[in-house]
Write a protein that holds these residues in place. Structure first.
Motif, PDB file in Angstrom:
ATOM      1  N   LEU A 100       8.625   5.823   9.850  1.00  0.00           N
ATOM      2  CA  LEU A 100       8.200   7.080  10.456  1.00  0.00           C
ATOM      3  C   LEU A 100       7.611   6.845  11.843  1.00  0.00           C
ATOM      4  O   LEU A 100       7.913   7.575  12.801  1.00  0.00           O
ATOM      5  N   MET A 101       6.779   5.822  11.976  1.00  0.00           N
ATOM      6  CA  MET A 101       6.057   5.605  13.230  1.00  0.00           C
ATOM      7  C   MET A 101       6.977   5.265  14.389  1.00  0.00           C
ATOM      8  O   MET A 101       6.718   5.652  15.535  1.00  0.00           O
ATOM      9  N   VAL A 102       8.062   4.545  14.153  1.00  0.00           N
ATOM     10  CA  VAL A 102       8.943   4.175  15.272  1.00  0.00           C
ATOM     11  C   VAL A 102       9.727   5.370  15.784  1.00  0.00           C
ATOM     12  O   VAL A 102      10.457   5.250  16.780  1.00  0.00           O
ATOM     13  N   THR A 103       9.579   6.541  15.121  1.00  0.00           N
ATOM     14  CA  THR A 103      10.170   7.780  15.645  1.00  0.00           C
ATOM     15  C   THR A 103       9.088   8.806  15.979  1.00  0.00           C
ATOM     16  O   THR A 103       9.418   9.941  16.356  1.00  0.00           O
ATOM     17  N   ASP A 104       7.817   8.436  15.829  1.00  0.00           N
ATOM     18  CA  ASP A 104       6.703   9.347  16.093  1.00  0.00           C
ATOM     19  C   ASP A 104       6.523   9.533  17.595  1.00  0.00           C
ATOM     20  O   ASP A 104       6.463   8.552  18.354  1.00  0.00           O
ATOM     21  N   ASP A 105       6.427  10.781  18.041  1.00  0.00           N
ATOM     22  CA  ASP A 105       6.380  11.069  19.475  1.00  0.00           C
ATOM     23  C   ASP A 105       5.209  10.376  20.170  1.00  0.00           C
ATOM     24  O   ASP A 105       5.377   9.794  21.247  1.00  0.00           O
ATOM     25  N   ARG A 106       4.018  10.444  19.580  1.00  0.00           N
ATOM     26  CA  ARG A 106       2.846   9.855  20.218  1.00  0.00           C
ATOM     27  C   ARG A 106       2.956   8.329  20.283  1.00  0.00           C
ATOM     28  O   ARG A 106       2.624   7.710  21.298  1.00  0.00           O
ATOM     29  N   PHE A 107       3.399   7.722  19.191  1.00  0.00           N
ATOM     30  CA  PHE A 107       3.520   6.268  19.200  1.00  0.00           C
ATOM     31  C   PHE A 107       4.615   5.818  20.159  1.00  0.00           C
ATOM     32  O   PHE A 107       4.440   4.862  20.916  1.00  0.00           O
ATOM     33  N   VAL A 108       5.734   6.495  20.135  1.00  0.00           N
ATOM     34  CA  VAL A 108       6.832   6.136  21.043  1.00  0.00           C
ATOM     35  C   VAL A 108       6.391   6.287  22.494  1.00  0.00           C
ATOM     36  O   VAL A 108       6.740   5.472  23.357  1.00  0.00           O
ATOM     37  N   ALA A 109       5.594   7.315  22.786  1.00  0.00           N
ATOM     38  CA  ALA A 109       5.094   7.527  24.145  1.00  0.00           C
ATOM     39  C   ALA A 109       3.974   6.555  24.509  1.00  0.00           C
ATOM     40  O   ALA A 109       3.622   6.419  25.681  1.00  0.00           O
ATOM     41  N   GLU A 121       0.839  -1.182   0.000  1.00  0.00           N
ATOM     42  CA  GLU A 121       0.000   0.000   0.000  1.00  0.00           C
ATOM     43  C   GLU A 121       0.882   1.242   0.000  1.00  0.00           C
ATOM     44  O   GLU A 121       2.027   1.199   0.479  1.00  0.00           O
ATOM     45  N   ASN A 122       0.334   2.334  -0.484  1.00  0.00           N
ATOM     46  CA  ASN A 122       1.032   3.615  -0.460  1.00  0.00           C
ATOM     47  C   ASN A 122       0.423   4.463   0.644  1.00  0.00           C
ATOM     48  O   ASN A 122      -0.666   5.020   0.486  1.00  0.00           O
ATOM     49  N   ALA A 123       1.098   4.549   1.770  1.00  0.00           N
ATOM     50  CA  ALA A 123       0.562   5.292   2.910  1.00  0.00           C
ATOM     51  C   ALA A 123       0.377   6.768   2.577  1.00  0.00           C
ATOM     52  O   ALA A 123      -0.503   7.429   3.134  1.00  0.00           O
ATOM     53  N   GLU A 165       1.644  15.333   5.559  1.00  0.00           N
ATOM     54  CA  GLU A 165       2.894  15.729   4.920  1.00  0.00           C
ATOM     55  C   GLU A 165       4.074  14.934   5.460  1.00  0.00           C
ATOM     56  O   GLU A 165       5.025  14.650   4.720  1.00  0.00           O
ATOM     57  N   ARG A 166       4.004  14.562   6.731  1.00  0.00           N
ATOM     58  CA  ARG A 166       5.080  13.738   7.302  1.00  0.00           C
ATOM     59  C   ARG A 166       5.098  12.361   6.635  1.00  0.00           C
ATOM     60  O   ARG A 166       6.176  11.798   6.372  1.00  0.00           O
ATOM     61  N   ILE A 167       3.921  11.818   6.359  1.00  0.00           N
ATOM     62  CA  ILE A 167       3.853  10.520   5.689  1.00  0.00           C
ATOM     63  C   ILE A 167       4.377  10.637   4.263  1.00  0.00           C
ATOM     64  O   ILE A 167       5.116   9.763   3.778  1.00  0.00           O
ATOM     65  N   GLN A 168       4.026  11.732   3.588  1.00  0.00           N
ATOM     66  CA  GLN A 168       4.521  11.942   2.226  1.00  0.00           C
ATOM     67  C   GLN A 168       6.041  12.094   2.220  1.00  0.00           C
ATOM     68  O   GLN A 168       6.726  11.542   1.346  1.00  0.00           O
ATOM     69  N   ASP A 169       6.576  12.822   3.193  1.00  0.00           N
ATOM     70  CA  ASP A 169       8.033  12.977   3.276  1.00  0.00           C
ATOM     71  C   ASP A 169       8.720  11.618   3.482  1.00  0.00           C
ATOM     72  O   ASP A 169       9.773  11.355   2.886  1.00  0.00           O
ATOM     73  N   ALA A 170       8.121  10.782   4.338  1.00  0.00           N
ATOM     74  CA  ALA A 170       8.693   9.456   4.563  1.00  0.00           C
ATOM     75  C   ALA A 170       8.653   8.616   3.291  1.00  0.00           C
ATOM     76  O   ALA A 170       9.615   7.900   2.967  1.00  0.00           O
ATOM     77  N   GLN A 171       7.545   8.724   2.550  1.00  0.00           N
ATOM     78  CA  GLN A 171       7.436   7.979   1.295  1.00  0.00           C
ATOM     79  C   GLN A 171       8.467   8.465   0.288  1.00  0.00           C
ATOM     80  O   GLN A 171       9.107   7.665  -0.420  1.00  0.00           O
ATOM     81  N   ASN A 172       8.658   9.771   0.207  1.00  0.00           N
ATOM     82  CA  ASN A 172       9.652  10.318  -0.709  1.00  0.00           C
ATOM     83  C   ASN A 172      11.061   9.883  -0.327  1.00  0.00           C
ATOM     84  O   ASN A 172      11.909   9.651  -1.200  1.00  0.00           O
ATOM     85  N   ARG A 173      11.314   9.778   0.966  1.00  0.00           N
ATOM     86  CA  ARG A 173      12.670   9.462   1.441  1.00  0.00           C
ATOM     87  C   ARG A 173      13.003   7.981   1.311  1.00  0.00           C
ATOM     88  O   ARG A 173      14.105   7.618   0.884  1.00  0.00           O
ATOM     89  N   TRP A 174      12.054   7.122   1.671  1.00  0.00           N
ATOM     90  CA  TRP A 174      12.361   5.689   1.773  1.00  0.00           C
ATOM     91  C   TRP A 174      11.551   4.810   0.824  1.00  0.00           C
ATOM     92  O   TRP A 174      11.781   3.606   0.768  1.00  0.00           O
ATOM     93  N   GLY A 175      10.591   5.379   0.111  1.00  0.00           N
ATOM     94  CA  GLY A 175       9.661   4.554  -0.648  1.00  0.00           C
ATOM     95  C   GLY A 175      10.179   4.126  -2.008  1.00  0.00           C
ATOM     96  O   GLY A 175      11.129   4.678  -2.555  1.00  0.00           O
TER      97      GLY A 175
END
Length: 608
Positions: free
Chosen positions: A439-448, A356-358, A463-473
């Motif tokens: 992205l999620m394993v560095t997300d503040d809410r998920f980590v907390a 899937e494309n998040a 936009e954070r999800i899009q940035d992650a997709q651009n960086r690692w997808g």
């Protein structure tokens, strides 16, 4: 049945089929696979000792065809059927059909217990009688919009209309105001019929910011019930779980004990045996600075009368092989450990590696080939899969490629190990949600550990999800219809039973078959979009963006439509998708009808 199994048929596909087969091999049990035409070359087929084709790609005509499954079991001399999860796993009628078949054992709960707990309104009554808290809702099915409106008037909005046989968000529609009731009721009934062969629905109060906590249970035929701790499945998108972990980072020990005891108490009130999961909604305090205490409200949600996708989380923190115990209990064995002997050791997280494309609202991939497939390893890392490098993505079913399960002594260590493992997981040729997980394993809410079931849908910055997709997808690879390579791996079917002759050469010249005999490579075929568009009348064409089945058509030729109007509903990857008009105009051509299968690019409508 008290003797051991000699041969087990696994009535499923993909990673769960391989997972069950691996447990069988360790118990010295032969395995039988079933497969559809789309899964002819699937990993679970290759892994099994025997394999039988049960129908075409459409699940209703293959994996959901109970008669074909049982026929394959008889022909293979299987003495048990394990359903995995999904498909027929929670179908009480199919379980009863297996129970009534001489010489074949159902690896799961008795059909009457499945009927009692699998149907949501029945389960609510059972749990309420056992003293398990339930969310305010109806205890009988609803069929009329007025009934739903009356419930909303009494308990307020939002409310949820849920399919009785549903699960994982399928067949569930959230209603925010009375104007939505009629359409949402029809949609929930339609999904219930399509996925679970049951259009009955019920209504309950919808909690806007809960945590989703589930308890793994195991029960034997002597009435002994054990719970194996809880899993937290709160990170979801559109009610579909994405990341699961155990134990829950939100619960105090006192609340954990209360929820586990409630699950065990509810199951003990039934004649349930084998594995199952009791799911709860837990009221989250968004302002808390410590774990939720024993005064926290929690409510019974449902019972999943099967193995869960996320069962490896529990296996990682308890050391208990749940699938093996499913097989042992079905053979008549008693549970060999007391509740006090169930130790929760460390922490574990499961990441669903979906195609899937998040960044595109988790849209499923419509094709591609695993040009690179290199899963991670190392201490505390487990990967459940059925695909290998070079495999083409099968888009007829769910979008899961693999499951990554990471464990450690603490949640902090597990998150750090997960970050490392996700970075090592190398997949090319198919778009996946690996960037989202990184992205999620560095997300503040998920980590907390303070996220709720609504976090992804309502709070995460896209936009954070899009940035992650651009960086690692990566993008999905396009198949080459003009490939001149010839496969020399021959599959022979005799009376539906599969035999393999392993002769294969990629990028090799075609076989020289004299006198025109045998099979030559098929000529290149134009895409459906090209074929249909060439003959389409003038006007805007509306095409299918993915392969799927048309559930309903909402317009006729001659209808006037405006931009955004829903033209039809397309079911793909077990999700309903509205196909809408891009601009206003008159419908001059309707190319599809309800229950028709379509391919990506097929022309559905023409609008002038």
């Amino acid at each position: 049945m008290t003797g051991g199994f000699d041969r087990v048929l696994v009535a499923n596909r993909g990673e769960i089929a391989v997972r069950v087969m691996r447990a069988c091999r360790e118990l010295d049990i032969d395995t039988v696979a079933v497969y559809s035409e789309a899964d002819r070359d699937a990993g679970h087929v290759a892994y099994a000792d025997e394999a039988y084709r049960v129908g075409p790609a459409r699940a209703a005509d293959s994996y959901l065809d109970g008669d074909a499954i049982i026929d394959a079991a008889k022909r293979s001399s299987a003495d048990a059927i394990h359903p995995g999860y999904g498909f027929l796993a929670e179908n009480a009628d199919f379980a009863a059909q297996v129970e009534e078949t001489a010489g074949i054992t159902w690896v799961g709960p008795p059909s009457d217990a499945m009927e009692q707990l699998g149907e949501k309104t029945h389960a609510r009554r059972v749990m309420q009688a056992a003293g398990v808290p339930i969310v305010p809702g109806t205890t009988d099915p609803v069929t009329d919009p007025e009934e739903v409106a009356a419930f909303g008037d009494e308990h307020g909005y939002p409310l949820a209309i849920k399919a009785e046989g549903g699960g994982g968000g399928r067949g569930m529609k959230v209603v925010h105001d009375p104007e939505e009731i009629e359409a949402k009721l029809e949609s929930a009934q339609r999904e219930g019929e399509a996925y679970f062969d049951n259009d009955s629905v019920y209504v309950e109060r919808f909690l806007e910011h809960p945590r989703h906590v589930e308890v793994q249970i195991l029960a034997d035929q002597d009435g002994e019930v054990r719970h194996l701790g809880e899993r937290d499945c709160s990170l979801q998108r559109r009610h579909q779980k994405v990341i699961e972990e155990g134990p829950s980072p939100a619960l105090s020990e006192e609340l954990r004990e209360q929820i586990g005891a409630a699950a065990r108490r509810g199951v003990e009130a039934t004649e349930y045996t084998n594995a199952g999961t009791v799911e709860f909604l837990v009221a989250e305090d968004l302002d808390r600075d410590e774990p939720l205490g024993p005064e926290t409200d929690f409510y019974f949600l449902e019972v999943n009368t099967r193995i869960q996708v996320e069962h490896p989380v529990t296996e990682a923190i308890t050391g208990i092989d749940i699938v093996k115990w499913q097989l042992r209990v079905a053979q008549g064995e008693a549970i060999a450990f007391e509740q006090s002997e169930v130790d929760i050791d460390g922490h574990a997280i499961e990441f669903r590696i979906n195609a899937e494309n998040a960044a595109d609202d988790f849209a499923p991939a419509t094709g591609g080939t695993l040009d690179t497939y290199d899963p991670p390893g190392g201490i505390g890392v487990r990967v459940d899969d059925a695909l290998t490098q070079g495999d083409a993505l099968v888009t007829d079913y769910d979008s899961m490629i693999a499951k990554l399960i990471v464990s450690g002594e603490t949640r902090v260590e597990t998150l750090a190990r997960s970050k490392r493992a996700l970075a090592e997981f190398d997949i090319d040729g198919v778009v996946t949600i690996l960037p989202f997980h990184r992205l999620m394993v560095t997300d503040d809410r998920f980590v907390a550990g303070t996220h709720t079931t609504r976090y992804l849908d309502e709070e995460v910055d896209t936009e954070r999800i899009q940035d992650a997709q651009n960086r690692w997808g990566t993008e999905s690879s396009e198949s080459d219809d003009g490939d001149e390579s010839t496969r020399r791996e021959f599959t022979v079917e005799v009376d539906g039973k599969r035999f393999e002759v392993e002769l294969e050469a990629h990028d090799a010249p075609s076989l020289d078959v004299p006198d025109g005999q045998g099979t030559q490579p098929r000529p290149e075929r134009a895409s459906s979009e090209t074929d249909q568009t060439a003959n389409a009348p003038g006007g805007q064409t509306v095409t299918a963006e993915m392969q799927g089945t048309i559930l309903e058509v909402n317009v006729e030729e001659g209808d006037e439509v405006a931009a955004g109007d829903v033209l039809c509903v397309l079911e793909a990857m077990k999700m309903e998708n509205d196909v809408v008009a891009d601009s206003s105009g008159t419908v001059t051509d309707v190319r599809v009808s309800a229950d028709e299968s379509v391919d990506m690019g097929d022309v559905l409508f023409v609008i002038e």
